[in-house]
Design an enzyme around this catalytic site. Structure first.
Site, PDB file in Angstrom:
ATOM      1  N   HIS A  34     -14.097  11.080  10.011  1.00 36.33           N
ATOM      2  CA  HIS A  34     -12.992  10.812   9.087  1.00 36.33           C
ATOM      3  C   HIS A  34     -13.242  11.447   7.721  1.00 36.33           C
ATOM      4  O   HIS A  34     -14.378  11.777   7.378  1.00 36.33           O
ATOM      5  CB  HIS A  34     -12.805   9.307   8.903  1.00 36.33           C
ATOM      6  CG  HIS A  34     -12.068   8.653  10.039  1.00 36.33           C
ATOM      7  ND1 HIS A  34     -12.708   8.232  11.184  1.00 36.33           N
ATOM      8  CD2 HIS A  34     -10.745   8.372  10.206  1.00 36.33           C
ATOM      9  CE1 HIS A  34     -11.812   7.707  12.003  1.00 36.33           C
ATOM     10  NE2 HIS A  34     -10.613   7.780  11.438  1.00 36.33           N
ATOM     11  N   LYS A  86       7.972  -2.748 -11.877  1.00 34.69           N
ATOM     12  CA  LYS A  86       8.641  -1.428 -11.946  1.00 34.69           C
ATOM     13  C   LYS A  86       9.457  -1.206 -10.674  1.00 34.69           C
ATOM     14  O   LYS A  86       9.279  -1.908  -9.677  1.00 34.69           O
ATOM     15  CB  LYS A  86       7.586  -0.313 -12.009  1.00 34.69           C
ATOM     16  CG  LYS A  86       6.939  -0.135 -13.365  1.00 34.69           C
ATOM     17  CD  LYS A  86       6.101   1.125 -13.348  1.00 34.69           C
ATOM     18  CE  LYS A  86       5.375   1.309 -14.665  1.00 34.69           C
ATOM     19  NZ  LYS A  86       4.358   2.353 -14.593  1.00 34.69           N
ATOM     20  N   ALA A 127      -2.674  -2.742  14.749  1.00 32.03           N
ATOM     21  CA  ALA A 127      -2.972  -1.541  15.535  1.00 32.03           C
ATOM     22  C   ALA A 127      -4.013  -0.679  14.827  1.00 32.03           C
ATOM     23  O   ALA A 127      -3.700  -0.071  13.791  1.00 32.03           O
ATOM     24  CB  ALA A 127      -1.685  -0.745  15.752  1.00 32.03           C
ATOM     25  N   LYS A 156     -12.649   7.075   3.294  1.00 31.27           N
ATOM     26  CA  LYS A 156     -12.472   5.905   4.162  1.00 31.27           C
ATOM     27  C   LYS A 156     -13.457   4.807   3.788  1.00 31.27           C
ATOM     28  O   LYS A 156     -14.638   5.074   3.564  1.00 31.27           O
ATOM     29  CB  LYS A 156     -12.653   6.326   5.629  1.00 31.27           C
ATOM     30  CG  LYS A 156     -12.360   5.219   6.595  1.00 31.27           C
ATOM     31  CD  LYS A 156     -12.127   5.727   8.008  1.00 31.27           C
ATOM     32  CE  LYS A 156     -11.890   4.596   8.989  1.00 31.27           C
ATOM     33  NZ  LYS A 156     -10.746   3.742   8.628  1.00 31.27           N
ATOM     34  N   GLY A 215       0.823  -1.217   0.000  1.00 33.57           N
ATOM     35  CA  GLY A 215       0.000   0.000   0.000  1.00 33.57           C
ATOM     36  C   GLY A 215       0.848   1.255   0.000  1.00 33.57           C
ATOM     37  O   GLY A 215       0.393   2.327   0.421  1.00 33.57           O
ATOM     38  N   MET A 228      -1.347   6.614   3.775  1.00 30.21           N
ATOM     39  CA  MET A 228      -0.511   6.162   4.892  1.00 30.21           C
ATOM     40  C   MET A 228       0.791   5.553   4.397  1.00 30.21           C
ATOM     41  O   MET A 228       1.859   5.762   4.984  1.00 30.21           O
ATOM     42  CB  MET A 228      -1.276   5.109   5.712  1.00 30.21           C
ATOM     43  CG  MET A 228      -2.262   5.688   6.694  1.00 30.21           C
ATOM     44  SD  MET A 228      -1.450   6.539   8.060  1.00 30.21           S
ATOM     45  CE  MET A 228      -0.949   5.165   9.082  1.00 30.21           C
TER      46      MET A 228
HETATM   47  N1  LIG Z   1      -3.698   2.229  12.143  1.00 27.90           N
HETATM   48  C1  LIG Z   1      -3.651   3.528  11.876  1.00 27.90           C
HETATM   49  O1  LIG Z   1      -3.154   4.357  12.652  1.00 27.90           O
HETATM   50  C2  LIG Z   1      -4.211   4.004  10.587  1.00 27.90           C
HETATM   51  C3  LIG Z   1      -4.820   3.115   9.765  1.00 27.90           C
HETATM   52  N2  LIG Z   1      -5.329   3.506   8.576  1.00 27.90           N
HETATM   53  C4  LIG Z   1      -5.854   2.422   7.751  1.00 27.90           C
HETATM   54  O2  LIG Z   1      -4.871   2.138   6.772  1.00 27.90           O
HETATM   55  C5  LIG Z   1      -5.487   1.666   5.576  1.00 27.90           C
HETATM   56  C6  LIG Z   1      -5.000   2.511   4.404  1.00 27.90           C
HETATM   57  O3  LIG Z   1      -5.470   3.825   4.563  1.00 27.90           O
HETATM   58  P1  LIG Z   1      -5.098   4.959   3.519  1.00 27.90           P
HETATM   59  O4  LIG Z   1      -3.629   5.050   3.380  1.00 27.90           O
HETATM   60  O5  LIG Z   1      -5.851   6.167   3.919  1.00 27.90           O
HETATM   61  O6  LIG Z   1      -5.751   4.360   2.191  1.00 27.90           O
HETATM   62  P2  LIG Z   1      -5.316   4.583   0.665  1.00 27.90           P
HETATM   63  O7  LIG Z   1      -6.503   4.187  -0.151  1.00 27.90           O
HETATM   64  O8  LIG Z   1      -4.742   5.931   0.493  1.00 27.90           O
HETATM   65  O9  LIG Z   1      -4.151   3.508   0.469  1.00 27.90           O
HETATM   66  C7  LIG Z   1      -4.359   2.155   0.266  1.00 27.90           C
HETATM   67  C8  LIG Z   1      -3.344   1.708  -0.751  1.00 27.90           C
HETATM   68  O10 LIG Z   1      -3.438   0.286  -0.896  1.00 27.90           O
HETATM   69  C9  LIG Z   1      -3.380   0.008  -2.293  1.00 27.90           C
HETATM   70  N3  LIG Z   1      -3.929  -1.310  -2.557  1.00 27.90           N
HETATM   71  C10 LIG Z   1      -5.201  -1.684  -2.821  1.00 27.90           C
HETATM   72  N4  LIG Z   1      -5.283  -3.002  -3.061  1.00 27.90           N
HETATM   73  C11 LIG Z   1      -4.016  -3.469  -2.970  1.00 27.90           C
HETATM   74  C12 LIG Z   1      -3.434  -4.749  -3.133  1.00 27.90           C
HETATM   75  N5  LIG Z   1      -4.149  -5.839  -3.482  1.00 27.90           N
HETATM   76  N6  LIG Z   1      -2.094  -4.872  -2.926  1.00 27.90           N
HETATM   77  C13 LIG Z   1      -1.341  -3.822  -2.594  1.00 27.90           C
HETATM   78  N7  LIG Z   1      -1.843  -2.573  -2.453  1.00 27.90           N
HETATM   79  C14 LIG Z   1      -3.151  -2.410  -2.636  1.00 27.90           C
HETATM   80  C15 LIG Z   1      -4.161   1.135  -2.922  1.00 27.90           C
HETATM   81  O11 LIG Z   1      -3.939   1.256  -4.317  1.00 27.90           O
HETATM   82  P3  LIG Z   1      -5.095   1.919  -5.253  1.00 27.90           P
HETATM   83  O12 LIG Z   1      -5.396   3.256  -4.656  1.00 27.90           O
HETATM   84  O13 LIG Z   1      -4.473   1.973  -6.609  1.00 27.90           O
HETATM   85  O14 LIG Z   1      -6.270   0.958  -5.178  1.00 27.90           O
HETATM   86  C16 LIG Z   1      -3.588   2.320  -2.145  1.00 27.90           C
HETATM   87  O15 LIG Z   1      -2.351   2.731  -2.686  1.00 27.90           O
HETATM   88  C17 LIG Z   1      -7.003   1.753   5.827  1.00 27.90           C
HETATM   89  O16 LIG Z   1      -7.466   0.493   6.246  1.00 27.90           O
HETATM   90  C18 LIG Z   1      -7.111   2.750   6.988  1.00 27.90           C
HETATM   91  O17 LIG Z   1      -8.253   2.557   7.762  1.00 27.90           O
HETATM   92  C19 LIG Z   1      -5.271   4.791   8.154  1.00 27.90           C
HETATM   93  C20 LIG Z   1      -4.701   5.743   8.942  1.00 27.90           C
HETATM   94  C21 LIG Z   1      -4.137   5.434  10.237  1.00 27.90           C
HETATM   95  O1  LIG Z   2      -8.793   5.479   7.493  1.00 29.30           O
HETATM   96  C1  LIG Z   2      -8.221   6.327   8.236  1.00 29.30           C
HETATM   97  O2  LIG Z   2      -7.891   7.429   7.832  1.00 29.30           O
HETATM   98  C2  LIG Z   2      -7.946   5.943   9.627  1.00 29.30           C
HETATM   99  N1  LIG Z   2      -8.195   4.737   9.996  1.00 29.30           N
HETATM  100  C3  LIG Z   2      -7.956   4.176  11.280  1.00 29.30           C
HETATM  101  C4  LIG Z   2      -9.266   3.748  11.909  1.00 29.30           C
HETATM  102  O3  LIG Z   2     -10.117   3.168  11.194  1.00 29.30           O
HETATM  103  O4  LIG Z   2      -9.452   3.932  13.106  1.00 29.30           O
HETATM  104  C5  LIG Z   2      -7.118   5.067  12.157  1.00 29.30           C
HETATM  105  C6  LIG Z   2      -7.358   6.527  11.997  1.00 29.30           C
HETATM  106  O5  LIG Z   2      -8.555   6.830  12.609  1.00 29.30           O
HETATM  107  C7  LIG Z   2      -7.340   6.936  10.532  1.00 29.30           C
END
Ligand SMILES: NC(=O)C1=CN([C@@H]2O[C@H](COP(=O)(O)OP(=O)(O)OC[C@H]3O[C@@H](n4cnc5c(N)ncnc54)[C@H](OP(=O)(O)O)[C@@H]3O)[C@@H](O)[C@H]2O)C=CC1
Ligand SMILES: O=C(O)C1=N[C@H](C(=O)O)C[C@H](O)C1
Length: 267
Positions: free
Chosen positions: A156, A44, A126, A160, A12, A17
Site C-alpha cells: 500500500h 461550513k 467491507a 496508510k 471523511g 476515498m
Molecule cells: N474498503 C475499501 O475498499 C477501502 C478502504 N479504505 C480505508 O478507508 C479509510 C480512509 O482511507 P483514505 O481515504 O485513504 O484516508 P484519508 O486519510 O485520505 O481520509 C480520511 C479522512 O477522514 C478524516 N477524519 C479524521 N478524523 C475524522 C473525524 N473524527 N471525523 C470525520 N473525519 C475524520 C480525515 O481528515 P484529516 O486528514 O484532516 O485528519 C480525512 O479527510 C482507511 O481506513 C482505509 O484503510 C481505503 C481504500 C479502500
Molecule cells: O488504506 C487503503 O488505501 C486501503 N485500505 C483497505 C485495506 O486496508 O485493505 C482496502 C484497500 O486495500 C486500500
C-alpha cells in the site's frame, strides 16, 4: 412512480476515498448527499472546501448531523478509532452504516454485530470494495483447499495507518476457514531480525509493504511440491472501489444484519 432517493451522509469526505465517494453519490441518480461529518470545518458548506460543489453542511458532531439531516445511510471512510465510534452511533440512531474504514478488531466486529441485531437494521463493513479484490480473496480461498502453504504480501501507499491491511486480514480469515491450522516454514526457524517472517494468522504469514507511489495491491502466494501459484490484485486508483460502495449502499437498504465483506453479497 418516483423512487425515493437514498439520503447519505459521508464521514471523511475530504479524504482520498471520501472524495471519490462524494463523486459517486453526485453521479448516482438515486443517491442524495445530505451532510458531511468532519473533525474540521464545522458549520461550513462542503462547497466552501476547494474541489467540492455540494451545498451541504459539514458537522463535527455526528449526532447533530443525523438529527438535522435524517439520513438513511452513513458511508464511513475515516480512521479505525473514529470509524468504530461512528458506526456505533449510526446504528444507535437508526442510520445504516456502510463502512470502508479498516482496522477494526474482532471484538469491535462482534460488538457491532450485536448492536445491529438489537437494532434490526442492516450494516455493511467491507475491508475492500473492489470487485477484483473480492475475486482475489475468493480464488485464494478456493486454492487453499489444494495448497496448504500460503503467504500474503499486501502493498500500500505510505500514508496508510493500519497494518496489516483489512484486505490482508480478511484474506487470511477466509483461507483459515477452509484449512487446518498449520505452522509453516522450518519447525526450528528463528527470526534474526524481529518481524522478518511477518505477522502470523493461524500459521499464515502476512507481510505489509508501504511505499509512496503505490495505491492498494496484494499477492497471495501458494507453494506446493515443485509448483507455486500466485494470485494478485492491483487497484491503480480509488475509483476502482466505487462500484462496490454503490452496491453496498443499495444492499444495506434491504439488509437487517451485519454483513462483513462484500464476498457475502456478490454471487
Ligand atoms: N474498503 C475499501 O475498499 C477501502 C478502504 N479504505 C480505508 O478507508 C479509510 C480512509 O482511507 P483514505 O481515504 O485513504 O484516508 P484519508 O486519510 O485520505 O481520509 C480520511 C479522512 O477522514 C478524516 N477524519 C479524521 N478524523 C475524522 C473525524 N473524527 N471525523 C470525520 N473525519 C475524520 C480525515 O481528515 P484529516 O486528514 O484532516 O485528519 C480525512 O479527510 C482507511 O481506513 C482505509 O484503510 C481505503 C481504500 C479502500
Ligand atoms: O488504506 C487503503 O488505501 C486501503 N485500505 C483497505 C485495506 O486496508 O485493505 C482496502 C484497500 O486495500 C486500500
Amino acid at each position: 412512480m418516483m423512487m425515493e432517493k437514498v439520503k447519505i451522509v459521508i464521514a471523511g469526505a475530504r479524504g482520498r476515498m471520501g472524495t471519490e465517494a462524494v463523486n459517486l453519490v453526485n453521479e448516482t441518480e438515486q443517491f442524495e448527499l445530505v451532510g458531511v461529518v468532519d473533525h474540521k470545518h464545522d458549520g461550513k458548506l462542503l462547497s466552501e472546501i476547494e474541489g467540492f460543489h455540494n451545498d451541504v453542511r459539514i458537522y463535527s458532531d455526528i449526532k447533530k448531523c443525523f438529527f438535522e439531516t435524517n439520513p438513511d445511510v452513513l458511508i464511513d471512510l475515516t480512521t479505525p478509532e473514529v470509524g468504530k465510534v461512528h458506526t456505533k452511533i449510526a446504528l444507535e440512531n437508526g442510520v445504516r452504516p456502510v463502512v470502508g474504514t479498516t482496522g477494526f478488531s474482532d471484538s469491535d466486529l462482534k460488538e457491532l454485530e450485536k448492536l445491529t441485531e438489537e437494532k434490526g437494521i442492516g450494516a455493511i463493513i467491507a475491508p475492500n470494495f473492489a470487485i477484483g479484490a473480492i475475486l482475489m480473496m475468493k480464488f485464494s480461498q478456493m486454492a487453499a483447499k489444494y495448497f496448504q502453504d500460503v503467504e500474503i504480501i499486501e502493498l500500500h501507499h505510505d500514508q496508510k495507518l493500519d497494518a496489516p491491511s483489512g484486505t490482508g486480514i480478511k484474506t487470511a480469515e477466509m483461507i483459515a476457514s477452509v484449512r487446518e491450522e498449520k505452522k509453516q516454514g522450518h519447525p526450528n526457524e528463528k527470526e534474526i531480525l524481529a518481524g522478518a517472517r511477518g505477522a502470523d494468522y493461524e500459521g499464515i504469514r502476512l507481510h505489509s509493504v508501504r511505499l509512496p507511489g503505490l495505491i492498494a495491491h496484494q499477492e497471495v502466494l501458494f507453494g506446493g511440491n515443485g509448483q507455486s501459484l500466485t494470485i494478485r490484485h492491483d487497484s491503480y486508483n480509488r475509483v476502482s472501489f466505487m462500484s462496490g460502495v454503490k452496491l453496498a449502499v443499495e444492499t444495506v437498504m434491504k439488509a437487517n444484519v451485519l454483513v462483513y465483506g462484500l464476498e457475502n453479497i456478490i454471487e
